[in-house]
Design a protein around this motif. Sequence first.
Motif, PDB file in Angstrom:
ATOM      1  N   ALA A 213       0.823  -1.211   0.000  1.00  0.00           N
ATOM      2  CA  ALA A 213       0.000   0.000   0.000  1.00  0.00           C
ATOM      3  C   ALA A 213       0.859   1.265   0.000  1.00  0.00           C
ATOM      4  O   ALA A 213       0.550   2.236  -0.696  1.00  0.00           O
ATOM      5  CB  ALA A 213      -0.938  -0.008   1.211  1.00  0.00           C
ATOM      6  N   ALA A 214       1.966   1.265   0.753  1.00  0.00           N
ATOM      7  CA  ALA A 214       2.830   2.445   0.805  1.00  0.00           C
ATOM      8  C   ALA A 214       3.490   2.694  -0.545  1.00  0.00           C
ATOM      9  O   ALA A 214       3.568   3.838  -1.017  1.00  0.00           O
ATOM     10  CB  ALA A 214       3.892   2.281   1.888  1.00  0.00           C
ATOM     11  N   LEU A 215       3.941   1.620  -1.198  1.00  0.00           N
ATOM     12  CA  LEU A 215       4.578   1.788  -2.508  1.00  0.00           C
ATOM     13  C   LEU A 215       3.547   2.243  -3.541  1.00  0.00           C
ATOM     14  O   LEU A 215       3.841   3.098  -4.392  1.00  0.00           O
ATOM     15  CB  LEU A 215       5.220   0.476  -2.957  1.00  0.00           C
ATOM     16  N   ALA A 216       2.339   1.690  -3.472  1.00  0.00           N
ATOM     17  CA  ALA A 216       1.278   2.121  -4.389  1.00  0.00           C
ATOM     18  C   ALA A 216       0.947   3.589  -4.177  1.00  0.00           C
ATOM     19  O   ALA A 216       0.778   4.347  -5.141  1.00  0.00           O
ATOM     20  CB  ALA A 216       0.033   1.256  -4.183  1.00  0.00           C
ATOM     21  N   ALA A 217       0.871   4.019  -2.913  1.00  0.00           N
ATOM     22  CA  ALA A 217       0.584   5.433  -2.623  1.00  0.00           C
ATOM     23  C   ALA A 217       1.699   6.326  -3.159  1.00  0.00           C
ATOM     24  O   ALA A 217       1.442   7.403  -3.700  1.00  0.00           O
ATOM     25  CB  ALA A 217       0.412   5.630  -1.120  1.00  0.00           C
ATOM     26  N   GLY A 218       2.940   5.861  -3.029  1.00  0.00           N
ATOM     27  CA  GLY A 218       4.052   6.643  -3.557  1.00  0.00           C
ATOM     28  C   GLY A 218       3.968   6.833  -5.057  1.00  0.00           C
ATOM     29  O   GLY A 218       4.130   7.941  -5.572  1.00  0.00           O
ATOM     30  N   HIS A 219       3.691   5.740  -5.781  1.00  0.00           N
ATOM     31  CA  HIS A 219       3.561   5.845  -7.239  1.00  0.00           C
ATOM     32  C   HIS A 219       2.350   6.707  -7.607  1.00  0.00           C
ATOM     33  O   HIS A 219       2.392   7.460  -8.585  1.00  0.00           O
ATOM     34  CB  HIS A 219       3.421   4.455  -7.851  1.00  0.00           C
ATOM     35  N   TYR A 220       1.273   6.588  -6.849  1.00  0.00           N
ATOM     36  CA  TYR A 220       0.075   7.391  -7.117  1.00  0.00           C
ATOM     37  C   TYR A 220       0.392   8.878  -6.977  1.00  0.00           C
ATOM     38  O   TYR A 220       0.003   9.697  -7.816  1.00  0.00           O
ATOM     39  CB  TYR A 220      -1.033   6.986  -6.155  1.00  0.00           C
ATOM     40  N   LEU A 221       1.116   9.232  -5.937  1.00  0.00           N
ATOM     41  CA  LEU A 221       1.455  10.644  -5.696  1.00  0.00           C
ATOM     42  C   LEU A 221       2.503  11.165  -6.677  1.00  0.00           C
ATOM     43  O   LEU A 221       2.623  12.378  -6.861  1.00  0.00           O
ATOM     44  CB  LEU A 221       1.970  10.805  -4.262  1.00  0.00           C
ATOM     45  N   CYS A 222       3.244  10.260  -7.312  1.00  0.00           N
ATOM     46  CA  CYS A 222       4.308  10.673  -8.227  1.00  0.00           C
ATOM     47  C   CYS A 222       3.885  10.633  -9.693  1.00  0.00           C
ATOM     48  O   CYS A 222       4.723  10.807 -10.576  1.00  0.00           O
ATOM     49  CB  CYS A 222       5.535   9.778  -8.031  1.00  0.00           C
ATOM     50  N   ARG A 223       2.613  10.402  -9.973  1.00  0.00           N
ATOM     51  CA  ARG A 223       2.186  10.352 -11.374  1.00  0.00           C
ATOM     52  C   ARG A 223       2.060  11.784 -11.914  1.00  0.00           C
ATOM     53  O   ARG A 223       2.268  12.752 -11.187  1.00  0.00           O
ATOM     54  CB  ARG A 223       0.871   9.593 -11.510  1.00  0.00           C
ATOM     55  N   ASN A 224       1.746  11.886 -13.160  1.00  0.00           N
ATOM     56  CA  ASN A 224       1.531  13.179 -13.833  1.00  0.00           C
ATOM     57  C   ASN A 224       2.781  14.061 -13.850  1.00  0.00           C
ATOM     58  O   ASN A 224       2.687  15.272 -14.049  1.00  0.00           O
ATOM     59  CB  ASN A 224       0.383  13.963 -13.180  1.00  0.00           C
ATOM     60  N   GLY A 225       3.950  13.458 -13.599  1.00  0.00           N
ATOM     61  CA  GLY A 225       5.178  14.247 -13.623  1.00  0.00           C
ATOM     62  C   GLY A 225       5.312  15.216 -12.477  1.00  0.00           C
ATOM     63  O   GLY A 225       6.103  16.171 -12.541  1.00  0.00           O
ATOM     64  N   TRP A 226       4.569  15.007 -11.385  1.00  0.00           N
ATOM     65  CA  TRP A 226       4.613  15.935 -10.257  1.00  0.00           C
ATOM     66  C   TRP A 226       5.956  15.872  -9.544  1.00  0.00           C
ATOM     67  O   TRP A 226       6.550  14.805  -9.367  1.00  0.00           O
ATOM     68  CB  TRP A 226       3.492  15.626  -9.263  1.00  0.00           C
ATOM     69  N   ASP A 227       6.434  17.038  -9.113  1.00  0.00           N
ATOM     70  CA  ASP A 227       7.635  17.167  -8.298  1.00  0.00           C
ATOM     71  C   ASP A 227       7.174  17.591  -6.914  1.00  0.00           C
ATOM     72  O   ASP A 227       6.768  18.741  -6.702  1.00  0.00           O
ATOM     73  CB  ASP A 227       8.574  18.209  -8.905  1.00  0.00           C
ATOM     74  N   LEU A 228       7.248  16.682  -5.945  1.00  0.00           N
ATOM     75  CA  LEU A 228       6.682  16.949  -4.628  1.00  0.00           C
ATOM     76  C   LEU A 228       7.534  17.896  -3.790  1.00  0.00           C
ATOM     77  O   LEU A 228       7.129  18.256  -2.685  1.00  0.00           O
ATOM     78  CB  LEU A 228       6.457  15.627  -3.888  1.00  0.00           C
ATOM     79  N   SER A 229       8.691  18.301  -4.317  1.00  0.00           N
ATOM     80  CA  SER A 229       9.438  19.361  -3.633  1.00  0.00           C
ATOM     81  C   SER A 229       8.883  20.734  -4.003  1.00  0.00           C
ATOM     82  O   SER A 229       9.235  21.736  -3.382  1.00  0.00           O
ATOM     83  CB  SER A 229      10.927  19.286  -3.996  1.00  0.00           C
TER      84      SER A 229
END
Length: 582
Positions: A213-229
């Motif tokens: 679940a944690a890895l899936a959430a990470g990939h979900y949050l990193c889609r669309n080319g988003w830079d979380l910084s």
Amino acid sequence: MAAQFGRRLYKGAATTAVAAAAVAALTASQAPGATTDGPGRPTATGATPSPDVNADGDGAATGNSPYYTDLPPLNSPDPAPTAGAPSSGTPSEAGIPATVLDAYKKAEAELRASKPSCNLPWQLLAAIGKVESGQARGGRVDANGTTTSPILGPVLNGSGFAHISDTDHGVYDGDSTYDRAIGPMQFIPSTWEWAGRDGNGDGKKDPNNVYDAALAAGHYLCRNGWDLSDDADLRRAILSYNNSQDYLNTVLSWLEYYRKGTHSIPDGTGTIPSGRSDDRSGSRPGPSSSGTTPPRATPEPHSPGKTGGPAKPGGGSPSTKPTPPSRSVTPPSTPSASPTPTDTVDHLEDAGTAGLTAMAGDAFTQKISTRAETKAGKAVAKVRVRFTILGDTDATFTGGETVATVLTDSSGVAAAPALQAGEQTGRFTVRALVVGRTISGLDYTATVTARAADTLTRTSDTALTCTPGGEFADQVEVKATYKGAVADKVAATATLIKAADDATENDKGPYFKDADGKPVRTLKDLQTDGDGLLKLPKLYADDTTGTFLLRITTTGGATLTVELKVAAADTSAEPSPSPSAS
């Protein structure tokens, strides 16, 4: 929640000013400028949620399910306590169960390698895990990271929540009528179907496993080319998880809290939050572990008329009801809502997509373009089109996802992200569907061909010679290219043939050796390396002399024939014995 927060204020606030600041933080999401979406959930002012999310929450990671609303303590956490040292007063909320914390950090490490430009901090996963499930209900997981019992959100039947009909036949959530958010990161089944990952390497994608679940959430949050910084991308990503300003503020509060320090605590000893977003009294539990739906509030009975007079038995009007006017009054008609762009879409049309073919490991040079049209063939802008990769394939869109949602432009066209071929060859399908409509989809066929080379060259021009019964001093090495570029991982075959015009395997002359040392004159399943190089094993000669041919071929048709010579050693240059002195 109110009582608990009050206790926190009592412990952490030394002055009225501090308490006021805490209350302001709690109510910040209700400040002027906050807006709501269709169902009435607060949303971020000026923030555009992910195009994956529709008004009912379908497409968001959680389906906009309820979440824990408890805020962090006012005092920042101290660093992890040192063994044997006196207690430093570290708040229990700063502790994260050991297995859960390990899952977050491993997910961050994997994303750092696979999507470095995303800059995912594990503290963001921890913040979302806290808000969604109280860190898997305080770390109640087994040694493999699987929750000791399923964590299920409420039934998403539209009664106070989003309306999402069953999409998994009850496989994940046990409900074959409606969907429910599942697991420590609270994915709805339809999202888990494409976002799920195997985070602990057991070959399964289990939403109830904290590593998966944690890895899936990470990939979900990193889609669309988003830079979380980047703050704007960070907010977009969180809102795509649950489209609510309150949710965004709560997650950001925990993110900041965990960034200031945290430590590992034993599994099963974590603090479980008490307040929840659908609970105005603070008495209801969070996501259920038993699979039952939390009770809903009973609506207030209908009150008497404004006159305050007693109602007649059976619900009749009071005796003081005024006499209606003699002439009838036509009530004003309720204006009908204008149709949304999605409502006007009748069908999808291809928008000039060329043939979709790529070699294994390469990016497709062609993109899929789909046009949304009305029944009259007019383009429809601002419509969400979802592209899904189907079939037995490891191809993905750029970024590693198999689902992408794109908004149509002013000409009604939605262009899917570029496709990336995997190593699996063959055909697969990309299906385009209009999000929020049940009209027929549009299918595109894509083909992945085997890696190929069109040219082979030797890396050395040294003559290959050997004496009968001996071994060749030099090994044959070739380099493969395709259209001038390195051709890596290309399949090749090497055969010692009878003649240039007869590719039959020779039965005499040079040979390779198998694992048992026996002669072999054909080598299959060879492959060029990452630099396009292929170095053959050593060659040996039998007692037959002459000129022989080695032919190397690759997928794609590249061919190279190499000469091998077997001849007796030349002794003509040896000096004759010197005559003895007399």
